[in-house]
Write a protein that holds these residues in place. Structure first.
Motif, mmCIF file in Angstrom:
data_model
loop_
_atom_site.group_PDB
_atom_site.id
_atom_site.type_symbol
_atom_site.label_atom_id
_atom_site.label_comp_id
_atom_site.label_asym_id
_atom_site.label_seq_id
_atom_site.Cartn_x
_atom_site.Cartn_y
_atom_site.Cartn_z
ATOM 1 N N MET A 68 6.646 -5.711 12.829
ATOM 2 C CA MET A 68 6.540 -4.694 11.977
ATOM 3 C C MET A 68 6.579 -3.267 12.099
ATOM 4 S SD MET A 68 1.897 -5.675 13.211
ATOM 5 C CE MET A 68 1.640 -5.095 11.656
ATOM 6 N N ILE A 69 7.549 -3.404 13.402
ATOM 7 C CA ILE A 69 7.956 -1.521 13.335
ATOM 8 C C ILE A 69 9.477 -1.768 12.278
ATOM 9 C CG2 ILE A 69 9.702 -0.326 14.569
ATOM 10 C CD1 ILE A 69 8.355 -0.569 17.248
ATOM 11 N N THR A 70 10.460 -2.905 12.609
ATOM 12 C CA THR A 70 12.011 -3.650 11.429
ATOM 13 C C THR A 70 11.219 -3.646 10.239
ATOM 14 O OG1 THR A 70 12.578 -4.529 13.517
ATOM 15 C CG2 THR A 70 13.170 -5.316 11.534
ATOM 16 N N ASN A 71 9.704 -4.166 9.802
ATOM 17 C CA ASN A 71 9.092 -4.516 8.017
ATOM 18 C C ASN A 71 8.034 -3.563 7.998
ATOM 19 O OD1 ASN A 71 11.465 -6.555 7.968
ATOM 20 N ND2 ASN A 71 9.711 -7.805 9.382
ATOM 21 N N SER A 72 8.058 -2.182 9.041
ATOM 22 C CA SER A 72 7.044 -1.544 8.402
ATOM 23 C C SER A 72 6.602 -0.693 6.538
ATOM 24 C CB SER A 72 7.025 -0.389 8.873
ATOM 25 O OG SER A 72 7.846 0.278 8.974
ATOM 26 N N ALA A 73 8.259 -0.972 6.162
ATOM 27 C CA ALA A 73 8.336 -0.287 4.757
ATOM 28 C C ALA A 73 8.375 -1.917 4.201
ATOM 29 C CB ALA A 73 9.625 -0.161 4.748
ATOM 30 N N VAL A 74 8.318 -2.360 4.281
ATOM 31 C CA VAL A 74 8.201 -3.430 3.238
ATOM 32 C C VAL A 74 6.205 -4.175 3.386
ATOM 33 C CG1 VAL A 74 8.269 -6.086 3.184
ATOM 34 C CG2 VAL A 74 10.516 -4.489 3.784
ATOM 35 N N ILE A 75 5.685 -3.912 4.884
ATOM 36 C CA ILE A 75 4.167 -4.130 4.918
ATOM 37 C C ILE A 75 3.399 -3.167 4.491
ATOM 38 C CG2 ILE A 75 2.970 -4.355 6.567
ATOM 39 C CD1 ILE A 75 4.874 -5.553 8.449
ATOM 40 N N THR A 76 3.764 -1.904 4.517
ATOM 41 C CA THR A 76 3.333 -0.708 3.621
ATOM 42 C C THR A 76 3.612 -0.988 2.575
ATOM 43 O OG1 THR A 76 3.577 0.922 5.484
ATOM 44 C CG2 THR A 76 2.998 1.371 2.998
ATOM 45 N N ALA A 77 4.417 -1.002 1.395
ATOM 46 C CA ALA A 77 4.368 -1.666 0.283
ATOM 47 C C ALA A 77 4.244 -2.833 -0.631
ATOM 48 C CB ALA A 77 6.535 -1.692 -0.255
ATOM 49 N N ILE A 78 4.523 -4.016 -0.101
ATOM 50 C CA ILE A 78 2.984 -5.184 -0.536
ATOM 51 C C ILE A 78 1.751 -4.559 -0.161
ATOM 52 C CG2 ILE A 78 2.243 -7.347 0.539
ATOM 53 C CD1 ILE A 78 5.657 -8.357 1.419
ATOM 54 N N VAL A 79 1.399 -4.661 1.016
ATOM 55 C CA VAL A 79 -0.097 -4.462 1.152
ATOM 56 C C VAL A 79 -0.771 -3.041 -0.076
ATOM 57 C CG1 VAL A 79 -1.890 -2.654 2.815
ATOM 58 C CG2 VAL A 79 -0.609 -4.061 3.577
ATOM 59 N N LEU A 80 0.085 -2.342 -0.351
ATOM 60 C CA LEU A 80 -0.775 -0.432 -1.710
ATOM 61 C C LEU A 80 0.047 -1.642 -2.794
ATOM 62 C CD1 LEU A 80 1.014 2.539 0.210
ATOM 63 C CD2 LEU A 80 -1.423 1.583 -0.266
ATOM 64 N N LEU A 81 1.122 -2.260 -3.197
ATOM 65 C CA LEU A 81 1.515 -2.973 -4.000
ATOM 66 C C LEU A 81 -0.071 -3.759 -4.629
ATOM 67 C CD1 LEU A 81 3.041 -3.764 -6.655
ATOM 68 C CD2 LEU A 81 3.512 -5.129 -5.181
ATOM 69 N N LEU A 82 -0.516 -4.419 -3.595
ATOM 70 C CA LEU A 82 -1.712 -5.424 -3.674
ATOM 71 C C LEU A 82 -2.917 -4.444 -4.143
ATOM 72 C CD1 LEU A 82 -1.209 -8.551 -1.097
ATOM 73 C CD2 LEU A 82 -1.496 -8.648 -3.213
ATOM 74 N N LEU A 83 -3.278 -3.430 -3.141
ATOM 75 C CA LEU A 83 -4.463 -3.017 -3.735
ATOM 76 C C LEU A 83 -4.050 -1.762 -4.999
ATOM 77 C CD1 LEU A 83 -6.627 -0.879 -2.679
ATOM 78 C CD2 LEU A 83 -5.167 0.716 -1.467
ATOM 79 N N GLY A 84 -2.921 -1.703 -5.850
ATOM 80 C CA GLY A 84 -2.896 -1.120 -6.605
ATOM 81 C C GLY A 84 -2.901 -3.056 -8.060
ATOM 82 N N ALA A 85 -2.671 -3.644 -7.361
ATOM 83 C CA ALA A 85 -3.420 -4.798 -8.692
ATOM 84 C C ALA A 85 -4.264 -4.343 -8.547
ATOM 85 C CB ALA A 85 -2.416 -5.490 -8.041
ATOM 86 N N SER A 86 -5.065 -4.745 -7.433
ATOM 87 C CA SER A 86 -6.705 -4.585 -7.222
ATOM 88 C C SER A 86 -7.101 -4.067 -8.192
ATOM 89 C CB SER A 86 -7.434 -4.918 -5.779
ATOM 90 O OG SER A 86 -8.395 -4.789 -6.396
ATOM 91 N N ILE A 87 -7.155 -2.689 -7.663
ATOM 92 C CA ILE A 87 -7.738 -1.746 -8.794
ATOM 93 C C ILE A 87 -7.057 -0.923 -9.923
ATOM 94 C CG2 ILE A 87 -7.251 1.160 -8.721
ATOM 95 C CD1 ILE A 87 -6.883 1.293 -6.009
ATOM 96 N N LEU A 88 -5.937 -1.980 -10.535
ATOM 97 C CA LEU A 88 -5.702 -1.560 -12.016
ATOM 98 C C LEU A 88 -6.803 -2.772 -12.539
ATOM 99 C CD1 LEU A 88 -4.043 -0.626 -14.637
ATOM 100 C CD2 LEU A 88 -2.016 -2.299 -13.346
ATOM 101 N N GLY A 89 -6.722 -3.366 -12.004
ATOM 102 C CA GLY A 89 -7.694 -5.425 -12.816
ATOM 103 C C GLY A 89 -9.041 -4.950 -12.867
ATOM 104 N N ASP A 90 -9.576 -4.203 -11.565
ATOM 105 C CA ASP A 90 -11.333 -3.576 -11.627
ATOM 106 C C ASP A 90 -10.944 -2.200 -12.547
ATOM 107 O OD1 ASP A 90 -11.811 -5.195 -9.576
ATOM 108 O OD2 ASP A 90 -12.104 -3.450 -7.842
ATOM 109 N N GLY A 91 -9.961 -1.394 -12.894
ATOM 110 C CA GLY A 91 -9.942 -0.686 -14.417
ATOM 111 C C GLY A 91 -9.794 -1.286 -15.172
ATOM 112 N N LEU A 92 -9.463 -2.462 -16.061
ATOM 113 C CA LEU A 92 -8.927 -3.256 -16.591
ATOM 114 C C LEU A 92 -10.892 -3.514 -17.206
ATOM 115 C CD1 LEU A 92 -5.483 -4.303 -16.604
ATOM 116 C CD2 LEU A 92 -6.380 -2.408 -18.906
ATOM 117 N N THR A 93 -11.112 -4.395 -15.589
ATOM 118 C CA THR A 93 -12.245 -5.132 -16.361
ATOM 119 C C THR A 93 -13.424 -3.882 -16.724
ATOM 120 O OG1 THR A 93 -11.336 -6.552 -14.543
ATOM 121 C CG2 THR A 93 -14.052 -6.677 -15.131
ATOM 122 N N GLY A 94 -13.577 -2.650 -16.155
ATOM 123 C CA GLY A 94 -14.274 -2.173 -16.450
ATOM 124 C C GLY A 94 -14.142 -1.442 -17.868
ATOM 125 N N LEU A 95 -13.352 -1.402 -18.231
ATOM 126 C CA LEU A 95 -12.639 -1.187 -20.195
ATOM 127 C C LEU A 95 -13.201 -2.029 -20.685
ATOM 128 C CD1 LEU A 95 -9.373 0.427 -19.932
ATOM 129 C CD2 LEU A 95 -10.827 1.373 -20.508
#
Length: 97
Positions: A68-95
């Motif tokens: 996890m220390i070695t790959n922390s940047a990748v783990i963080t990027a993936i988590v935030l990418l998934l979170l962003g995709a979820s929020i974007l999808g919710d926003g588009l659904t709301g439109l």
């Protein structure tokens, strides 16, 4: 770790999702309890593994920590990418409503 920006973003997103459901009283309590359980399961899991596994568990947990220390940047990027995709999808659904 509560002041970590990554944790703040994830907690704010979860709180927003819970509030948007319109849950009240018992349902709100269950939603918050589930969030806390899911959020703490990695810590509780590590403690249980350490208690049950002894020295073998310490070696395993050390390897997981190093990964996890070695790959922390990748783990963080993936988590935030998934979170962003979820929020974007919710926003588009709301439109579309």
């Amino acid at each position: 770790s509560g002041a970590n920006p990554k944790n703040l973003v994830l907690t704010a997103s979860a709180a927003t999702s819970i509030v948007e459901t319109g849950a009240h009283n018992g349902d709100l309590t269950v939603a918050v309890a589930v969030f806390v359980l899911v959020g703490s399961c990695t810590v509780v899991g590590a403690v249980i593994i350490h208690m049950l596994g002894g020295h073998r568990a310490a070696s395993f947990l050390d390897r997981v920590r190093q990964f996890m220390i070695t790959n922390s940047a990748v783990i963080t990027a993936i988590v935030l990418l998934l979170l962003g995709a979820s929020i974007l999808g919710d926003g588009l659904t709301g439109l579309g409503r």
